[in-house]
Design a protein around this motif. Structure first.
Motif, PDB file in Angstrom:
ATOM      1  N   ARG A  35      28.725  32.106  33.012  1.00  0.00           N
ATOM      2  CA  ARG A  35      29.198  32.043  31.623  1.00  0.00           C
ATOM      3  C   ARG A  35      30.261  33.104  31.351  1.00  0.00           C
ATOM      4  O   ARG A  35      31.057  32.960  30.433  1.00  0.00           O
ATOM      5  CB  ARG A  35      28.026  32.199  30.654  1.00  0.00           C
ATOM      6  CG  ARG A  35      27.071  31.013  30.724  1.00  0.00           C
ATOM      7  CD  ARG A  35      25.964  31.127  29.718  1.00  0.00           C
ATOM      8  NE  ARG A  35      26.520  31.017  28.370  1.00  0.00           N
ATOM      9  CZ  ARG A  35      25.883  31.422  27.279  1.00  0.00           C
ATOM     10  NH1 ARG A  35      24.692  31.967  27.356  1.00  0.00           N
ATOM     11  NH2 ARG A  35      26.453  31.302  26.095  1.00  0.00           N
ATOM     12  N   TYR A  36      30.260  34.178  32.144  1.00  0.00           N
ATOM     13  CA  TYR A  36      31.209  35.277  31.958  1.00  0.00           C
ATOM     14  C   TYR A  36      32.571  34.976  32.599  1.00  0.00           C
ATOM     15  O   TYR A  36      33.582  35.552  32.225  1.00  0.00           O
ATOM     16  CB  TYR A  36      30.624  36.568  32.558  1.00  0.00           C
ATOM     17  CG  TYR A  36      31.261  37.832  32.055  1.00  0.00           C
ATOM     18  CD1 TYR A  36      30.904  38.361  30.822  1.00  0.00           C
ATOM     19  CD2 TYR A  36      32.209  38.507  32.807  1.00  0.00           C
ATOM     20  CE1 TYR A  36      31.479  39.529  30.350  1.00  0.00           C
ATOM     21  CE2 TYR A  36      32.790  39.671  32.350  1.00  0.00           C
ATOM     22  CZ  TYR A  36      32.416  40.184  31.125  1.00  0.00           C
ATOM     23  OH  TYR A  36      32.992  41.347  30.659  1.00  0.00           O
ATOM     24  N   LEU A  37      32.581  34.055  33.544  1.00  0.00           N
ATOM     25  CA  LEU A  37      33.824  33.717  34.244  1.00  0.00           C
ATOM     26  C   LEU A  37      34.876  33.197  33.263  1.00  0.00           C
ATOM     27  O   LEU A  37      34.556  32.739  32.175  1.00  0.00           O
ATOM     28  CB  LEU A  37      33.549  32.660  35.315  1.00  0.00           C
ATOM     29  CG  LEU A  37      32.582  33.065  36.420  1.00  0.00           C
ATOM     30  CD1 LEU A  37      32.309  31.882  37.338  1.00  0.00           C
ATOM     31  CD2 LEU A  37      33.087  34.267  37.205  1.00  0.00           C
ATOM     32  N   GLY A  38      36.129  33.247  33.701  1.00  0.00           N
ATOM     33  CA  GLY A  38      37.225  32.761  32.881  1.00  0.00           C
ATOM     34  C   GLY A  38      38.054  33.899  32.346  1.00  0.00           C
ATOM     35  O   GLY A  38      38.009  35.024  32.851  1.00  0.00           O
ATOM     36  N   GLN A  39      38.817  33.620  31.300  1.00  0.00           N
ATOM     37  CA  GLN A  39      39.763  34.600  30.774  1.00  0.00           C
ATOM     38  C   GLN A  39      39.181  35.374  29.592  1.00  0.00           C
ATOM     39  O   GLN A  39      38.539  34.813  28.710  1.00  0.00           O
ATOM     40  CB  GLN A  39      41.057  33.922  30.336  1.00  0.00           C
ATOM     41  CG  GLN A  39      42.128  34.920  29.939  1.00  0.00           C
ATOM     42  CD  GLN A  39      43.467  34.254  29.707  1.00  0.00           C
ATOM     43  OE1 GLN A  39      43.561  33.285  28.968  1.00  0.00           O
ATOM     44  NE2 GLN A  39      44.486  34.764  30.365  1.00  0.00           N
ATOM     45  N   ALA A  62      36.857  34.874  38.482  1.00  0.00           N
ATOM     46  CA  ALA A  62      36.564  33.622  39.180  1.00  0.00           C
ATOM     47  C   ALA A  62      35.573  33.892  40.307  1.00  0.00           C
ATOM     48  O   ALA A  62      35.771  34.827  41.098  1.00  0.00           O
ATOM     49  CB  ALA A  62      37.842  33.005  39.738  1.00  0.00           C
ATOM     50  N   LEU A  63      34.530  33.086  40.391  1.00  0.00           N
ATOM     51  CA  LEU A  63      33.520  33.233  41.434  1.00  0.00           C
ATOM     52  C   LEU A  63      34.084  32.761  42.772  1.00  0.00           C
ATOM     53  O   LEU A  63      34.724  31.706  42.843  1.00  0.00           O
ATOM     54  CB  LEU A  63      32.276  32.421  41.060  1.00  0.00           C
ATOM     55  CG  LEU A  63      31.009  32.731  41.842  1.00  0.00           C
ATOM     56  CD1 LEU A  63      30.592  34.179  41.669  1.00  0.00           C
ATOM     57  CD2 LEU A  63      29.887  31.806  41.369  1.00  0.00           C
ATOM     58  N   GLN A  64      33.854  33.548  43.798  1.00  0.00           N
ATOM     59  CA  GLN A  64      34.310  33.220  45.150  1.00  0.00           C
ATOM     60  C   GLN A  64      33.146  32.646  45.968  1.00  0.00           C
ATOM     61  O   GLN A  64      31.977  32.827  45.610  1.00  0.00           O
ATOM     62  CB  GLN A  64      34.845  34.482  45.839  1.00  0.00           C
ATOM     63  CG  GLN A  64      35.983  35.158  45.071  1.00  0.00           C
ATOM     64  CD  GLN A  64      37.193  34.246  44.953  1.00  0.00           C
ATOM     65  OE1 GLN A  64      37.853  33.961  45.935  1.00  0.00           O
ATOM     66  NE2 GLN A  64      37.476  33.798  43.737  1.00  0.00           N
ATOM     67  N   GLU A  65      33.464  31.972  47.054  1.00  0.00           N
ATOM     68  CA  GLU A  65      32.436  31.350  47.898  1.00  0.00           C
ATOM     69  C   GLU A  65      31.413  32.351  48.420  1.00  0.00           C
ATOM     70  O   GLU A  65      30.251  32.017  48.605  1.00  0.00           O
ATOM     71  CB  GLU A  65      33.083  30.607  49.068  1.00  0.00           C
ATOM     72  CG  GLU A  65      33.754  29.323  48.660  1.00  0.00           C
ATOM     73  CD  GLU A  65      34.305  28.555  49.850  1.00  0.00           C
ATOM     74  OE1 GLU A  65      33.837  28.768  50.985  1.00  0.00           O
ATOM     75  OE2 GLU A  65      35.213  27.739  49.634  1.00  0.00           O
ATOM     76  N   ILE A 138      36.861  46.894  25.034  1.00  0.00           N
ATOM     77  CA  ILE A 138      36.326  45.827  24.189  1.00  0.00           C
ATOM     78  C   ILE A 138      37.101  44.578  24.589  1.00  0.00           C
ATOM     79  O   ILE A 138      38.336  44.563  24.547  1.00  0.00           O
ATOM     80  CB  ILE A 138      36.512  46.128  22.692  1.00  0.00           C
ATOM     81  CG1 ILE A 138      35.710  47.373  22.298  1.00  0.00           C
ATOM     82  CG2 ILE A 138      36.079  44.922  21.856  1.00  0.00           C
ATOM     83  CD1 ILE A 138      35.935  47.822  20.863  1.00  0.00           C
ATOM     84  N   LEU A 139      36.377  43.547  25.009  1.00  0.00           N
ATOM     85  CA  LEU A 139      36.985  42.304  25.479  1.00  0.00           C
ATOM     86  C   LEU A 139      36.526  41.146  24.609  1.00  0.00           C
ATOM     87  O   LEU A 139      35.430  41.168  24.047  1.00  0.00           O
ATOM     88  CB  LEU A 139      36.577  42.026  26.931  1.00  0.00           C
ATOM     89  CG  LEU A 139      36.851  43.123  27.959  1.00  0.00           C
ATOM     90  CD1 LEU A 139      36.314  42.693  29.329  1.00  0.00           C
ATOM     91  CD2 LEU A 139      38.326  43.440  28.041  1.00  0.00           C
ATOM     92  N   ALA A 140      37.361  40.119  24.535  1.00  0.00           N
ATOM     93  CA  ALA A 140      37.003  38.924  23.771  1.00  0.00           C
ATOM     94  C   ALA A 140      37.686  37.707  24.383  1.00  0.00           C
ATOM     95  O   ALA A 140      38.683  37.833  25.090  1.00  0.00           O
ATOM     96  CB  ALA A 140      37.406  39.074  22.308  1.00  0.00           C
ATOM     97  N   ARG A 141      37.167  36.555  24.082  1.00  0.00           N
ATOM     98  CA  ARG A 141      37.757  35.301  24.556  1.00  0.00           C
ATOM     99  C   ARG A 141      39.025  34.954  23.790  1.00  0.00           C
ATOM    100  O   ARG A 141      39.819  34.153  24.247  1.00  0.00           O
ATOM    101  CB  ARG A 141      36.761  34.162  24.431  1.00  0.00           C
ATOM    102  CG  ARG A 141      35.535  34.312  25.296  1.00  0.00           C
ATOM    103  CD  ARG A 141      35.853  34.191  26.762  1.00  0.00           C
ATOM    104  NE  ARG A 141      34.609  34.140  27.530  1.00  0.00           N
ATOM    105  CZ  ARG A 141      34.538  33.916  28.805  1.00  0.00           C
ATOM    106  NH1 ARG A 141      35.638  33.749  29.517  1.00  0.00           N
ATOM    107  NH2 ARG A 141      33.384  33.888  29.419  1.00  0.00           N
ATOM    108  N   ASP A 142      39.198  35.551  22.612  1.00  0.00           N
ATOM    109  CA  ASP A 142      40.388  35.369  21.791  1.00  0.00           C
ATOM    110  C   ASP A 142      41.103  36.717  21.670  1.00  0.00           C
ATOM    111  O   ASP A 142      40.526  37.752  21.998  1.00  0.00           O
ATOM    112  CB  ASP A 142      40.007  34.852  20.399  1.00  0.00           C
ATOM    113  CG  ASP A 142      39.323  33.496  20.473  1.00  0.00           C
ATOM    114  OD1 ASP A 142      39.894  32.580  21.095  1.00  0.00           O
ATOM    115  OD2 ASP A 142      38.209  33.375  19.915  1.00  0.00           O
TER     116      ASP A 142
END
Length: 178
Positions: A35-39, A62-65, A138-142
């Motif tokens: 759920r944390y992956l992405g930008q 991004a999750l790696q193999e 402090i991080l956010a999706r927006d």
């Protein structure tokens, strides 16, 4: 030869210590890396030379193999008028349901990345600490946060001993990304 080995062991022990959260600061549990992956957009940060003068900062995970997490940090260097990018690798420091990772952008040298507050319902914002109280994001999706969430995170960070009065609030004006 013995001195070289002792120096290497000492350097490795310092590297290992640099991945732990600051004393009294605890990473979130019930953490879900998928759920944390992405930008994520950087809303605020404590100043450091590797981000000095940067605006429009974001990170993509991004999750790696192999189970590691690829980290791509991007930002606009306002002095050079150019985009900069750094690619790193993050690994969990313990249980995968605890938001405590170590990240490296420089080979075998890792630093702590500890999610100490998180919107556990929607994964829309997070508060991230480094290995000591000199590192905070402090991080956010927006590119913005609601005022009440912003205040909640500031209050929590201040209670944990972070210098919230020294936070740099990141400008997000550029829509073009590299």
């Amino acid at each position: 030869m013995r001195t070289a080995i002792l120096t290497l062991l000492f350097a490795l022990s310092l590297t290992a210590c640099s991945t732990m959260p600051p004393e009294g600061v605890h990473p979130v549990t019930s953490f879900d890396i998928n759920r944390y992956l992405g930008q994520w957009y950087e809303i605020a940060r404590l100043d450091h030379s590797f981000e000095r003068g940067m605006s429009d900062v974001n990170a993509t995970y991004a999750l790696q193999e192999d189970g590691s997490v690829k980290v791509i940090n991007r930002g606009y260097d306002t002095r050079r008028q150019a985009w900069k990018e750094a690619i790193g690798r993050a690994l969990f420091t313990g249980d995968k349901d605890t938001g405590s990772l170590k990240v490296s952008f420089f080979g075998p040298f890792y630093g702590g990345y500890h999610v100490i507050a998180l919107d556990q319902q929607h994964y829309r914002w997070s508060l991230v600490a480094g290995p000591d109280r000199d590192y905070l994001w402090i991080l956010a999706r927006d590119t913005t946060l609601p005022a009440d969430v912003r205040q909640q995170l500031l209050t929590q960070a201040q209670a944990l001993g972070f210098a919230t009065d020294k936070l740099i609030w990141v400008d997000h004006q550029r829509t073009a990304r590299p």
